[in-house]
Design a protein around this motif. Structure first.
Motif, mmCIF file in Angstrom:
data_model
loop_
_atom_site.group_PDB
_atom_site.id
_atom_site.type_symbol
_atom_site.label_atom_id
_atom_site.label_comp_id
_atom_site.label_asym_id
_atom_site.label_seq_id
_atom_site.Cartn_x
_atom_site.Cartn_y
_atom_site.Cartn_z
ATOM 1 N N ALA A 35 0.787 -1.241 0.000
ATOM 2 C CA ALA A 35 0.190 -0.017 0.012
ATOM 3 C C ALA A 35 0.862 1.113 -0.172
ATOM 4 O O ALA A 35 1.939 1.431 0.834
ATOM 5 C CB ALA A 35 -0.956 -0.020 1.101
ATOM 6 N N THR A 36 0.529 2.237 -0.675
ATOM 7 C CA THR A 36 1.048 3.570 -0.700
ATOM 8 C C THR A 36 0.311 4.716 -0.037
ATOM 9 O O THR A 36 -0.806 4.713 -0.165
ATOM 10 C CB THR A 36 1.641 3.893 -2.154
ATOM 11 N N GLY A 37 1.130 5.462 0.580
ATOM 12 C CA GLY A 37 0.379 6.647 1.322
ATOM 13 C C GLY A 37 1.014 7.735 0.740
ATOM 14 O O GLY A 37 2.069 7.714 0.061
ATOM 15 N N VAL A 39 -2.606 8.328 2.265
ATOM 16 C CA VAL A 39 -3.750 8.118 1.953
ATOM 17 C C VAL A 39 -4.844 8.760 2.923
ATOM 18 O O VAL A 39 -4.458 8.791 4.264
ATOM 19 C CB VAL A 39 -4.185 6.681 1.640
ATOM 20 N N ASP A 47 0.093 7.732 6.421
ATOM 21 C CA ASP A 47 1.368 7.831 5.817
ATOM 22 C C ASP A 47 2.274 6.708 5.933
ATOM 23 O O ASP A 47 3.336 6.566 5.617
ATOM 24 C CB ASP A 47 2.131 9.293 5.683
ATOM 25 N N CYS A 49 1.873 3.552 5.307
ATOM 26 C CA CYS A 49 1.576 2.031 4.619
ATOM 27 C C CYS A 49 2.776 1.070 4.533
ATOM 28 O O CYS A 49 3.941 1.479 4.643
ATOM 29 C CB CYS A 49 0.951 2.611 3.393
ATOM 30 N N CYS A 88 -3.136 2.571 7.739
ATOM 31 C CA CYS A 88 -2.838 3.252 6.500
ATOM 32 C C CYS A 88 -3.473 2.152 5.514
ATOM 33 O O CYS A 88 -3.894 2.513 4.272
ATOM 34 C CB CYS A 88 -1.453 3.656 6.390
ATOM 35 N N ASN A 89 -3.061 0.894 5.562
ATOM 36 C CA ASN A 89 -3.188 -0.113 4.607
ATOM 37 C C ASN A 89 -4.990 -0.290 4.390
ATOM 38 O O ASN A 89 -5.332 -0.460 3.376
ATOM 39 C CB ASN A 89 -2.452 -1.578 5.132
ATOM 40 N N TYR A 92 -5.994 2.800 2.511
ATOM 41 C CA TYR A 92 -5.590 2.384 1.006
ATOM 42 C C TYR A 92 -6.612 1.572 0.321
ATOM 43 O O TYR A 92 -6.945 1.705 -0.740
ATOM 44 C CB TYR A 92 -4.132 1.878 0.989
ATOM 45 N N ASP A 95 -9.739 3.148 -0.238
ATOM 46 C CA ASP A 95 -9.699 4.081 -1.518
ATOM 47 C C ASP A 95 -9.731 3.473 -2.644
ATOM 48 O O ASP A 95 -10.460 3.813 -3.687
ATOM 49 C CB ASP A 95 -8.272 5.043 -0.949
ATOM 50 N N LYS A 96 -8.775 2.429 -2.937
ATOM 51 C CA LYS A 96 -8.637 1.490 -4.181
ATOM 52 C C LYS A 96 -10.124 0.922 -4.560
ATOM 53 O O LYS A 96 -10.440 1.085 -5.717
ATOM 54 C CB LYS A 96 -7.389 0.531 -3.948
#
Length: 146
Positions: A35-37, A39, A47, A49, A88-89, A92, A95-96
């Motif tokens: 996962a990227t932050g 988010v 942030d 992730c 965070c994950n 993410y 959101d995805k």
């Protein structure tokens, strides 16, 4: 059938979100996807992730199909029995999933090709211990009935 007509899954609080779960099953590789932050979710920015774990995936599932008062994210994820969840994950994944399949729309597998078919088993709900099961089988599987 449930993804195209979520109303039949009567024991799932947010059954209209089964389409986001179908997308998740076909697009997120638990244990390898990172996962990227940053988010944001519900006004909180995350942030930190990392690689998505099975616990993150379980918390995500509970967060999107449960009533907000029971397992809502980020307030209470019903994660007492899970190890090392990363908010965070989960943000993410939410959101995805909702970017790919907006609220109230059907999952269109033709855009990314179906790798797995989600199967939802919904018990009659007569006992407190009854739980909805979400399974995934390879799309190439030929199923037979007796």
């Amino acid at each position: 059938a449930v993804a195209s007509d979520p109303s039949i899954a009567v024991h799932i609080d947010k059954r209209e979100r089964l389409n986001q779960l179908a997308w998740f099953i076909n697009n997120i590789d638990v244990g390898t996807e990172v996962a990227t932050g940053p988010v944001s979710y519900e006004g909180v920015v995350y942030d930190d992730c990392s690689t998505i774990t099975a616990s993150d995936a379980q918390a995500f599932v509970w967060a999107i199909i449960s009533d907000p008062a029971t397992c809502s994210f980020p307030d209470h994820l019903c994660t007492e029995s899970l190890y090392d969840i990363n908010n965070c994950n989960i943000a993410y994944l939410i959101d995805k999933a909702f970017t790919a399949v907006p609220e109230g729309t059907l999952y269109d597998d033709s855009t990314d090709g179906v790798k797995n078919t989600p199967i939802v088993i919904v018990p009659d709900g007569t006992k407190q211990s009854d739980q909805v099961l979400l399974l995934s089988i390879p799309a190439q599987c030929t199923c037979t009935t007796n």
